[in-house]
Motif scaffolding. Structure first.
Motif, PDB file in Angstrom:
ATOM      1  N   LYS A 155     -41.431 -16.518  89.825  1.00  0.00           N
ATOM      2  CA  LYS A 155     -40.161 -15.963  89.363  1.00  0.00           C
ATOM      3  C   LYS A 155     -39.626 -14.918  90.325  1.00  0.00           C
ATOM      4  O   LYS A 155     -40.382 -14.175  90.959  1.00  0.00           O
ATOM      5  CB  LYS A 155     -40.294 -15.365  87.953  1.00  0.00           C
ATOM      6  CG  LYS A 155     -41.320 -14.268  87.793  1.00  0.00           C
ATOM      7  CD  LYS A 155     -41.093 -13.482  86.503  1.00  0.00           C
ATOM      8  CE  LYS A 155     -39.924 -12.513  86.618  1.00  0.00           C
ATOM      9  NZ  LYS A 155     -39.858 -11.561  85.507  1.00  0.00           N
ATOM     10  N   GLU A 196     -33.104 -13.262  79.382  1.00  0.00           N
ATOM     11  CA  GLU A 196     -32.318 -13.384  80.612  1.00  0.00           C
ATOM     12  C   GLU A 196     -32.009 -14.865  80.844  1.00  0.00           C
ATOM     13  O   GLU A 196     -32.909 -15.700  80.738  1.00  0.00           O
ATOM     14  CB  GLU A 196     -33.132 -12.904  81.823  1.00  0.00           C
ATOM     15  CG  GLU A 196     -33.494 -11.451  81.760  1.00  0.00           C
ATOM     16  CD  GLU A 196     -34.197 -10.998  83.028  1.00  0.00           C
ATOM     17  OE1 GLU A 196     -34.798 -11.836  83.729  1.00  0.00           O
ATOM     18  OE2 GLU A 196     -34.128  -9.804  83.304  1.00  0.00           O
ATOM     19  N   GLU A 201     -31.390 -17.849  83.290  1.00  0.00           N
ATOM     20  CA  GLU A 201     -31.799 -18.076  84.683  1.00  0.00           C
ATOM     21  C   GLU A 201     -31.603 -19.530  85.111  1.00  0.00           C
ATOM     22  O   GLU A 201     -31.959 -20.454  84.381  1.00  0.00           O
ATOM     23  CB  GLU A 201     -33.276 -17.691  84.866  1.00  0.00           C
ATOM     24  CG  GLU A 201     -33.559 -16.292  84.346  1.00  0.00           C
ATOM     25  CD  GLU A 201     -34.639 -15.542  85.111  1.00  0.00           C
ATOM     26  OE1 GLU A 201     -35.115 -16.065  86.140  1.00  0.00           O
ATOM     27  OE2 GLU A 201     -34.985 -14.440  84.649  1.00  0.00           O
ATOM     28  N   GLU A 248     -35.581 -16.599  80.449  1.00  0.00           N
ATOM     29  CA  GLU A 248     -36.819 -15.829  80.545  1.00  0.00           C
ATOM     30  C   GLU A 248     -36.823 -14.760  79.462  1.00  0.00           C
ATOM     31  O   GLU A 248     -35.797 -14.107  79.224  1.00  0.00           O
ATOM     32  CB  GLU A 248     -36.971 -15.163  81.920  1.00  0.00           C
ATOM     33  CG  GLU A 248     -38.309 -14.415  81.953  1.00  0.00           C
ATOM     34  CD  GLU A 248     -38.633 -13.701  83.252  1.00  0.00           C
ATOM     35  OE1 GLU A 248     -37.715 -13.351  84.013  1.00  0.00           O
ATOM     36  OE2 GLU A 248     -39.838 -13.449  83.464  1.00  0.00           O
ATOM     37  N   GLY A 256     -32.278 -13.425  86.415  1.00  0.00           N
ATOM     38  CA  GLY A 256     -31.224 -13.341  85.397  1.00  0.00           C
ATOM     39  C   GLY A 256     -29.848 -13.192  86.032  1.00  0.00           C
ATOM     40  O   GLY A 256     -29.657 -12.364  86.921  1.00  0.00           O
TER      41      GLY A 256
HETATM   42 MG    MG Z   1     -36.080 -12.730  84.994  1.00  0.00          MG
END
Ligand code: MG
Ligand code: 0L1
Length: 262
Positions: free
Chosen positions: A62, A107, A109, A140, A234
């Motif tokens: 990530k 978030e 993504e 996330e 994000g």
């Molecule tokens: Mg994130």
């Protein structure tokens, strides 16, 4: 490195225990102000090794703090990188148990899966686009282990960039025919729009976050292997959630990802 191996191991155990017991802690740089960037990533690596030793698979990488909105929200200026483990993956439309989390936030993504390895230095947006197998939408759920999300970037990196849960869903799409910069994202909580953005919010192009990750790993003699699942960060600020909340994120061309917090 400013910290010795025993301190790295002890801090990894301390931070991971906070995650596993859903118990907040104060930021570790309070006690170790001389901690370096390498120390921070070494603690994260030790947490990853602890999980893998217990049989958990690392299922993705990530990128964090890649949008201005997130950097501003958290008061930092540079992105960071972490990993996600198998037990963090939640099914699309599922209930996410907040009792096992401290203070979750969501978030939106844009995620990718690679079909070729990527290695820095010198990795760039073009190289990343050529290596993308498909694109898919994700959410996330971050959960900093630090009290009231009060931290600095080194403490966050050591805490695996607040990784806690993630959901992917919607429709996987080939990158050809998609413009990841103008791809619109609308986040709804309990039926109301709470945030919206386009892919360009992530460093101008979500692929730039992946290139940055490849260059970060390249500096450490590592690469992004083919077949990697990567969350690019994000696109909006993170939104706090609690039990009872319903979240749906609509991604242009990629479909919707939804979940409920129980
Ligand atoms: Mg994130
Ligand atoms: O994925 C992220 O952008 C999280 C980075 C860590 C900072 C935070 O907890 O917001």
């Amino acid at each position: 490195m400013a910290l010795d191996a025993a301190t790295i191991a002890q801090l990894a155990e301390h931070v991971e225990a906070a995650e596993l017991n859903a118990r907040d802690i104060t930021k570790i740089t309070d006690e170790y102000p001389a901690m370096s960037w390498d120390d921070a990533y070494a603690i994260q690596d030790a947490i990853r090794a602890r999980k893998e030793a217990r049989g958990h698979k690392t299922v993705g990488l990530k990128c964090g703090l890649t949008s201005r909105a997130k950097m501003k929200q958290m008061g930092v200026e540079v992105p960071c990188f972490g990993f996600v483990s198998d037990y963090m993956s939640c099914a699309e439309g599922s209930d996410i148990d907040t009792a096992r989390l401290i203070h979750p936030k969501v978030e939106a993504e844009i995620c990718i899966v690679t079909k070729a390895p990527l290695r820095g230095p010198g990795c760039h947006v073009g190289a990343v686009l050529a290596a993308i197998d498909f694109v898919l939408p994700g959410v996330e759920i971050i959960d900093s282990r630090y009290r009231d999300f009060r931290f600095d970037l080194k403490s966050v990196i050591a805490d695996n960039t607040s990784a806690a849960r993630f959901v992917v869903g919607g429709r996987p799409r080939n990158v050809e025919g998609l413009d990841l910069r103008t791809l619109g994202v609308v986040m709804e909580k309990n039926g109301r729009i709470v945030a919206m953005a386009a892919g360009a919010a992530v460093l101008g192009h979500p692929a730039a976050a992946v290139a940055m990750l490849a260059n970060h790993l390249g500096a450490r003699g590592q690469e992004i292997p083919a077949g990697s699942f990567i969350m690019t960060g994000g696109v909006t600020e993170a939104i706090a959630v609690q039990a009872g909340d319903q979240v749906a994120v609509r991604f242009q061309d990629l479909g919707t990802v939804s979940m409920r917090f129980a």
